[in-house]
Scaffold this motif. Structure first.
Motif, short mmCIF file in Angstrom:
data_model
loop_
_atom_site.label_atom_id
_atom_site.label_comp_id
_atom_site.label_asym_id
_atom_site.label_seq_id
_atom_site.Cartn_x
_atom_site.Cartn_y
_atom_site.Cartn_z
N ARG A 67 0.84 -1.20 0.00
CA ARG A 67 0.00 0.00 0.00
C ARG A 67 0.87 1.25 0.00
NH1 ARG A 67 -4.68 1.41 4.40
NH2 ARG A 67 -5.79 -0.19 3.18
N ARG A 68 1.78 1.34 0.99
CA ARG A 68 2.66 2.50 1.04
C ARG A 68 3.78 2.26 2.03
NH1 ARG A 68 -0.14 7.49 4.45
NH2 ARG A 68 -0.37 6.35 6.42
N ILE A 69 4.81 3.09 1.92
CA ILE A 69 5.92 3.14 2.88
C ILE A 69 6.00 4.56 3.39
CG2 ILE A 69 8.40 2.90 3.22
CD1 ILE A 69 8.42 0.88 0.95
N THR A 70 6.04 4.72 4.71
CA THR A 70 6.21 6.06 5.28
C THR A 70 7.53 6.12 6.05
OG1 THR A 70 4.98 5.49 7.30
CG2 THR A 70 3.73 6.48 5.48
N LEU A 71 8.10 7.31 6.08
CA LEU A 71 9.35 7.58 6.76
C LEU A 71 9.14 8.80 7.63
CD1 LEU A 71 11.46 7.37 3.50
CD2 LEU A 71 11.29 5.56 5.19
N GLN A 72 9.44 8.69 8.92
CA GLN A 72 9.22 9.81 9.83
C GLN A 72 10.36 9.94 10.81
OE1 GLN A 72 5.53 9.73 12.09
NE2 GLN A 72 5.64 11.93 12.49
#
Length: 225
Positions: free
Chosen positions: A169-174
């Motif tokens: 679905r997605r990759i997030t980076l925080q």
């Protein structure tokens, strides 16, 4: 390393020095027939300046495992076919706006460390990532094992077609202050003694096996310089 080849370097020697490390959480979301499955890992980036516009990016951290409903686990690696040091540079590539294209690398790193909003990893690197990276695949490589006790059963996974009706679905980076993740050794205990290619191959091996030969233990876990 990678960025040093894409940003001009001024004449003259600049002593090696360090800027403050920062951490980010990489979260991977997979759509499955039984709902969303996620995994995450906190990775620390330790920049070391090698010039006003160049740096090495050592990292301490681990690949992201995502446990799927069919019993498989896929791993989003610290490595990509774009760059072996993908995990050290990816947040900087996304945060660095075109306006900072000629800024000293130390200023760019400070801008990255101050960015606390979640960043959604695009499929392709946007403008600002630096020539010749614009438009290249921004995602890490994904792998799974036929048998996690046996490194040679590793294979690449297409995140757009994981199988069984599942896909990324997605990759997030925080950027975060959370503790660095140290869990992958419990899943893959052989990593502690593994050295070199997980799947050695010969010139007459299938192309997929020859590409896998590039993967070593540091695609899964890194401990700095």
């Amino acid at each position: 390393m990678m960025l040093a080849a894409t940003i001009p370097v001024l004449n003259g020697c600049v002593p090696r020095t360090q800027v403050a490390p920062y951490r980010y959480r990489m979260t991977v979301e997979v759509d499955t027939p039984t709902g969303l499955r996620t995994g995450s890992s906190v990775i620390e980036v330790r920049p070391r300046l090698t010039g006003e516009f160049a740096a090495d990016m050592a990292i301490v951290g681990e690949a992201v495992p995502v446990d799927l409903p069919d019993g498989r686990t896929i791993y989003a690696l610290l490595w990509s076919r774009l760059a072996a040091d993908w995990a050290g540079w990816i947040v900087l590539w996304l945060v660095r706006p075109p306006a900072m294209g000629n800024a000293p690398i130390a200023d760019v790193v400070r801008a990255v460390a101050a960015t606390r909003i979640p960043l959604v990893l695009p499929r392709r690197l946007p403008a600002g990532a630096g020539y010749p990276l614009i438009g290249m695949d921004a995602r890490p490589s994904f792998v799974a094992f036929g048998d996690e006790r046996r490194p040679k059963t590793i294979r690449f996974i297409d995140p757009d077609d994981i199988g069984g009706g599942m896909k990324l679905r997605r990759i997030t980076l925080q950027v975060t202050d959370d503790a660095i993740t140290h869990t992958i050794g419990d899943r893959l205990p052989w990593l502690a003694s593994q050295r070199g290619s997980l799947k050695p191959s010969s010139m007459d091996a299938p192309l997929a096996d020859r590409q896998l030969e590039s993967l070593t233990e540091v695609a899964f876990v890194r401990r700095g310089y």
